[in-house]
Design a protein around this motif. Structure first.
Motif, PDB file in Angstrom:
ATOM      1  N   LEU A 140      -2.012  -2.788  -2.004  1.00 35.82           N
ATOM      2  CA  LEU A 140      -1.786  -3.617  -0.810  1.00 35.82           C
ATOM      3  C   LEU A 140      -1.733  -5.109  -1.134  1.00 35.82           C
ATOM      4  N   ALA A 141      -1.236  -5.438  -2.321  1.00 32.49           N
ATOM      5  CA  ALA A 141      -1.191  -6.845  -2.730  1.00 32.49           C
ATOM      6  C   ALA A 141      -0.325  -7.690  -1.802  1.00 32.49           C
ATOM      7  N   ASN A 142       0.618  -7.039  -1.125  1.00 28.99           N
ATOM      8  CA  ASN A 142       1.542  -7.791  -0.260  1.00 28.99           C
ATOM      9  C   ASN A 142       1.037  -7.940   1.171  1.00 28.99           C
TER      10      ASN A 142
ATOM     11  N   VAL B 138      -6.820  -9.770   5.984  1.00 28.17           N
ATOM     12  CA  VAL B 138      -7.279  -8.892   4.909  1.00 28.17           C
ATOM     13  C   VAL B 138      -8.069  -9.667   3.858  1.00 28.17           C
ATOM     14  N   LEU B 139      -7.535 -10.819   3.450  1.00 27.66           N
ATOM     15  CA  LEU B 139      -8.220 -11.619   2.440  1.00 27.66           C
ATOM     16  C   LEU B 139      -9.590 -12.084   2.941  1.00 27.66           C
ATOM     17  N   GLY B 140      -9.650 -12.458   4.212  1.00 27.14           N
ATOM     18  CA  GLY B 140     -10.928 -12.865   4.792  1.00 27.14           C
ATOM     19  C   GLY B 140     -11.941 -11.737   4.809  1.00 27.14           C
ATOM     20  N   ASN B 141     -11.472 -10.526   5.101  1.00 19.97           N
ATOM     21  CA  ASN B 141     -12.367  -9.367   5.097  1.00 19.97           C
ATOM     22  C   ASN B 141     -12.919  -9.096   3.695  1.00 19.97           C
TER      23      ASN B 141
ATOM     24  N   GLU C 122      -9.784 -14.421  -6.054  1.00 18.19           N
ATOM     25  CA  GLU C 122      -9.214 -13.775  -7.234  1.00 18.19           C
ATOM     26  C   GLU C 122      -9.662 -12.316  -7.316  1.00 18.19           C
ATOM     27  N   VAL C 123     -10.961 -12.076  -7.090  1.00 17.81           N
ATOM     28  CA  VAL C 123     -11.482 -10.704  -7.110  1.00 17.81           C
ATOM     29  C   VAL C 123     -10.829  -9.875  -6.010  1.00 17.81           C
ATOM     30  N   ALA C 124     -10.708 -10.462  -4.816  1.00 15.19           N
ATOM     31  CA  ALA C 124     -10.100  -9.759  -3.694  1.00 15.19           C
ATOM     32  C   ALA C 124      -8.660  -9.354  -4.019  1.00 15.19           C
ATOM     33  N   ARG C 125      -7.900 -10.265  -4.590  1.00 11.81           N
ATOM     34  CA  ARG C 125      -6.496  -9.970  -4.898  1.00 11.81           C
ATOM     35  C   ARG C 125      -6.374  -8.893  -5.969  1.00 11.81           C
ATOM     36  N   GLN C 126      -7.280  -8.894  -6.949  1.00 16.23           N
ATOM     37  CA  GLN C 126      -7.269  -7.838  -7.963  1.00 16.23           C
ATOM     38  C   GLN C 126      -7.475  -6.467  -7.325  1.00 16.23           C
TER      39      GLN C 126
END
Length: 251
Positions: free
Chosen positions: A137-139, A105-108, A126-130
């Motif tokens: 879906l932070a987890n 997910v983070l890679g996408n 950082e932007v992706a996690r926000q």
């Protein structure tokens, strides 16, 4: 390439006399259409009416046969326009989720940021996690698409589009590929974006969403705009016989 000069004083999207042919099939027949800044416009109509083709023309995924399309005042049908730069301002969410299956997910969420926005790895993450937190879906940042439900994959796709910091979002029937019980989570994210003032053009069969969230509903049939107005007018008191016939089957 012409450097776009983006204007905030005019509609986010202006479509003038737009025609689109696929061979001998005239799919769009001189469409005039606009979306104002901060407005949510829901486009409804039967399959084959030209809704998705109109939406795909707005960011030139489909090449118009004729007509003009302005995005924040920039003519994106002008061959001199830097289309890639304009597209960074237009988030797009498809019926199918179009996630890269080999990336988590983070890679996408970071790939386009790093390639198109030239962001460094730390900033992109950082932007992706926000945005993953925004869609609930932070987890799941380390999960792969195959490990997610359809609704989760669509929310990842929305977060991916938001990670490019777009000025507007285009949704092409974003819930049509989902099981009914997964639709609510995706529509909830879209409601939140509308509440935050995001400019949105939504091709949808979800009449409840159009009624509750849309500022304007546009009914298309046969490649033309048949009727448009406030949701309570178009859905509650349609004036055109074709609109009445369509709504009698879906409401």
């Amino acid at each position: 390439m012409t450097e776009p000069s983006l204007s905030q004083d005019r509609p986010a999207i202006e479509v003038k006399e737009l025609c689109k042919n696929f061979g001998d099939n005239e799919v769009l027949k001189g469409i005039d259409f606009h979306v104002n800044q901060g407005e949510v416009v829901c486009v409804i109509g039967p399959s084959g009416s030209g809704k998705s083709t109109l939406l795909r023309c707005v960011n030139r995924l489909e090449e118009p046969t004729s007509g003009t399309i302005l995005v924040e005042g920039v003519d994106i049908t002008d061959p001199e326009t830097d289309l890639d730069k304009i597209r960074t301002r237009i988030g797009m969410v498809f019926q199918q989720f179009n996630l890269f299956p080999h990336l988590n997910v983070l890679g996408n969420l970071t790939l386009a940021q790093r390639r198109a926005k030239r962001r460094g790895k730390a900033e992109a993450m950082e932007v992706a996690r926000q945005n993953l937190e925004k869609v609930g879906l932070a987890n799941r940042e380390n999960a792969y698409p195959a490990q997610l439900s359809g609704g989760q994959q669509q929310r990842v796709a929305i977060a991916r589009a938001l990670s490019m910091n777009p000025d507007m979002m285009l949704f092409d029937e974003p819930t049509s590929a989902l099981d009914p019980e997964l639709v609510g989570d995706v529509l909830g994210v879209m409601r939140q974006l509308a509440d935050e003032g995001m400019t949105m053009m939504v091709v949808t069969h979800e009449m409840g969403f159009a009624r509750e969230v849309g500022d304007r509903v546009v009914f298309m049939d046969g490649g033309v705009v048949v009727e448009q107005g406030k949701p309570e007018d178009v859905l509650g008191n349609p004036q055109h016989e074709r609109t009445k016939a369509f709504l009698s089957k879906v409401l």
